[in-house]
Design a protein around this motif. Structure first.
Motif, PDB file in Angstrom:
ATOM      1  N   LEU A  93       0.851  -1.187   0.000  1.00 24.86           N
ATOM      2  CA  LEU A  93       0.000   0.000   0.000  1.00 24.86           C
ATOM      3  C   LEU A  93       0.884   1.233   0.000  1.00 24.86           C
ATOM      4  O   LEU A  93       2.049   1.177   0.386  1.00 24.86           O
ATOM      5  N   HIS A  94       0.321   2.342  -0.407  1.00 21.11           N
ATOM      6  CA  HIS A  94       1.028   3.611  -0.407  1.00 21.11           C
ATOM      7  C   HIS A  94       0.275   4.576   0.504  1.00 21.11           C
ATOM      8  O   HIS A  94      -0.903   4.386   0.789  1.00 21.11           O
ATOM      9  N   LEU A  95       0.957   5.614   0.956  1.00 23.65           N
ATOM     10  CA  LEU A  95       0.357   6.656   1.776  1.00 23.65           C
ATOM     11  C   LEU A  95       0.348   7.969   1.010  1.00 23.65           C
ATOM     12  O   LEU A  95       1.202   8.189   0.146  1.00 23.65           O
ATOM     13  N   THR A  96      -0.596   8.840   1.339  1.00 28.89           N
ATOM     14  CA  THR A  96      -0.588  10.185   0.779  1.00 28.89           C
ATOM     15  C   THR A  96      -0.401  11.182   1.911  1.00 28.89           C
ATOM     16  O   THR A  96      -0.843  10.955   3.036  1.00 28.89           O
ATOM     17  N   LYS A  97       0.274  12.273   1.605  1.00 32.06           N
ATOM     18  CA  LYS A  97       0.602  13.294   2.599  1.00 32.06           C
ATOM     19  C   LYS A  97       0.571  14.653   1.928  1.00 32.06           C
ATOM     20  O   LYS A  97       1.074  14.816   0.820  1.00 32.06           O
ATOM     21  N   ILE A  98      -0.011  15.630   2.606  1.00 31.00           N
ATOM     22  CA  ILE A  98      -0.024  17.006   2.113  1.00 31.00           C
ATOM     23  C   ILE A  98       1.374  17.602   2.293  1.00 31.00           C
ATOM     24  O   ILE A  98       1.980  17.451   3.344  1.00 31.00           O
ATOM     25  N   ALA A  99       1.863  18.288   1.282  1.00 29.04           N
ATOM     26  CA  ALA A  99       3.151  18.983   1.375  1.00 29.04           C
ATOM     27  C   ALA A  99       2.877  20.341   2.013  1.00 29.04           C
ATOM     28  O   ALA A  99       2.985  21.395   1.376  1.00 29.04           O
TER      29      ALA A  99
ATOM     30  N   LEU B  75       5.401   7.029  -0.233  1.00 29.37           N
ATOM     31  CA  LEU B  75       4.688   8.164   0.325  1.00 29.37           C
ATOM     32  C   LEU B  75       4.500   9.135  -0.829  1.00 29.37           C
ATOM     33  O   LEU B  75       5.480   9.612  -1.410  1.00 29.37           O
ATOM     34  N   TYR B  76       3.254   9.390  -1.203  1.00 30.48           N
ATOM     35  CA  TYR B  76       2.933  10.296  -2.303  1.00 30.48           C
ATOM     36  C   TYR B  76       2.613  11.670  -1.736  1.00 30.48           C
ATOM     37  O   TYR B  76       1.813  11.789  -0.806  1.00 30.48           O
ATOM     38  N   TRP B  77       3.246  12.688  -2.291  1.00 29.86           N
ATOM     39  CA  TRP B  77       3.089  14.056  -1.825  1.00 29.86           C
ATOM     40  C   TRP B  77       2.003  14.777  -2.614  1.00 29.86           C
ATOM     41  O   TRP B  77       1.994  14.736  -3.843  1.00 29.86           O
ATOM     42  N   ILE B  78       1.121  15.460  -1.890  1.00 31.27           N
ATOM     43  CA  ILE B  78       0.051  16.253  -2.501  1.00 31.27           C
ATOM     44  C   ILE B  78       0.427  17.720  -2.390  1.00 31.27           C
ATOM     45  O   ILE B  78       0.719  18.214  -1.294  1.00 31.27           O
ATOM     46  N   HIS B  79       0.421  18.407  -3.522  1.00 33.55           N
ATOM     47  CA  HIS B  79       0.659  19.850  -3.541  1.00 33.55           C
ATOM     48  C   HIS B  79      -0.365  20.489  -4.468  1.00 33.55           C
ATOM     49  O   HIS B  79      -0.550  20.038  -5.600  1.00 33.55           O
ATOM     50  N   ASP B  80      -1.029  21.518  -3.988  1.00 28.09           N
ATOM     51  CA  ASP B  80      -2.015  22.264  -4.777  1.00 28.09           C
ATOM     52  C   ASP B  80      -3.070  21.329  -5.380  1.00 28.09           C
ATOM     53  O   ASP B  80      -3.378  21.406  -6.563  1.00 28.09           O
ATOM     54  N   HIS B  81      -3.571  20.421  -4.554  1.00 28.53           N
ATOM     55  CA  HIS B  81      -4.639  19.480  -4.926  1.00 28.53           C
ATOM     56  C   HIS B  81      -4.235  18.504  -6.036  1.00 28.53           C
ATOM     57  O   HIS B  81      -5.075  18.025  -6.781  1.00 28.53           O
ATOM     58  N   ASN B  82      -2.941  18.234  -6.153  1.00 26.33           N
ATOM     59  CA  ASN B  82      -2.437  17.234  -7.093  1.00 26.33           C
ATOM     60  C   ASN B  82      -1.408  16.360  -6.391  1.00 26.33           C
ATOM     61  O   ASN B  82      -0.594  16.870  -5.620  1.00 26.33           O
TER      62      ASN B  82
END
Length: 130
Positions: free
Chosen positions: A3-9, A47-54
Motif C-alpha cells: 500500500l502507499h500513503l498520501t501526505k499534504i506537502a 509516500l505520495y506528496w500532494i501539492h495544490d490538490h495534485n
C-alpha cells in the motif's frame, strides 16, 4: 503489492520547495504523532506528496520506527520521484493508495509544461475532458 500513503506537502509554495526539502535533508524521514494503522502493508510502498490538490511526487517507504519522544518516524528513500500529476483533495490523517490508483512515475526528460490546478483538473475529468 504494498500500500502507499498520501501526505499534504504543508508549507510548500511550489514543487521546487518540496525538492529543496529533500536536497537539504541528511536523512529523509517524516515524523508523525500516530503511526498509520496499516503500516506493515506500507513497507516497500511509497509516500505520495500532494501539492495544490495534485499528487506530484513520491518517495519509497523503507521503514517505521518509534522515536524516544513517542512520535513515529517514517523512513524514506532520499530520492524524490516526480509522478504524473493526479488530482487529489486535501485531507487530514493518513490515506491509503493502491498500486492501481497510484499515478505513474514521469519518464526521464518528460516535461508536462504547465500543470492544471487540481480543482480544475478534477472538474474537467468529471466532464470527460481530460
Amino acid at each position: 503489492m504494498p500500500l502507499h500513503l498520501t501526505k499534504i506537502a504543508f508549507g510548500a509554495r511550489s514543487y521546487a520547495d518540496l525538492e529543496s526539502w529533500y536536497a537539504n535533508r541528511r536523512s529523509p524521514h517524516l515524523t508523525t504523532r500516530y503511526r498509520p494503522t496499516r503500516w506493515q502493508e506500507c513497507l516497500g510502498g511509497s509516500l505520495y506528496w500532494i501539492h495544490d490538490h495534485n499528487i506530484v511526487a513520491r518517495s519509497t517507504i523503507t521503514g517505521f520506527a518509534q522515536g524516544e519522544d513517542g512520535r513515529w518516524i517514517i523512513e524514506l528513500e532520499p530520492r524524490l520521484v516526480p509522478v504524473l500529476p493526479k488530482p487529489k483533495r486535501a485531507h487530514q490523517g493518513w490515506r491509503y493508495l493502491t498500486d492501481r490508483a497510484a499515478p505513474r512515475d514521469l519518464e526521464p526528460g518528460e516535461d508536462l509544461g504547465d500543470i492544471i490546478p487540481g480543482r480544475i483538473a478534477g472538474k474537467l475529468a468529471k466532464l470527460g475532458l481530460i
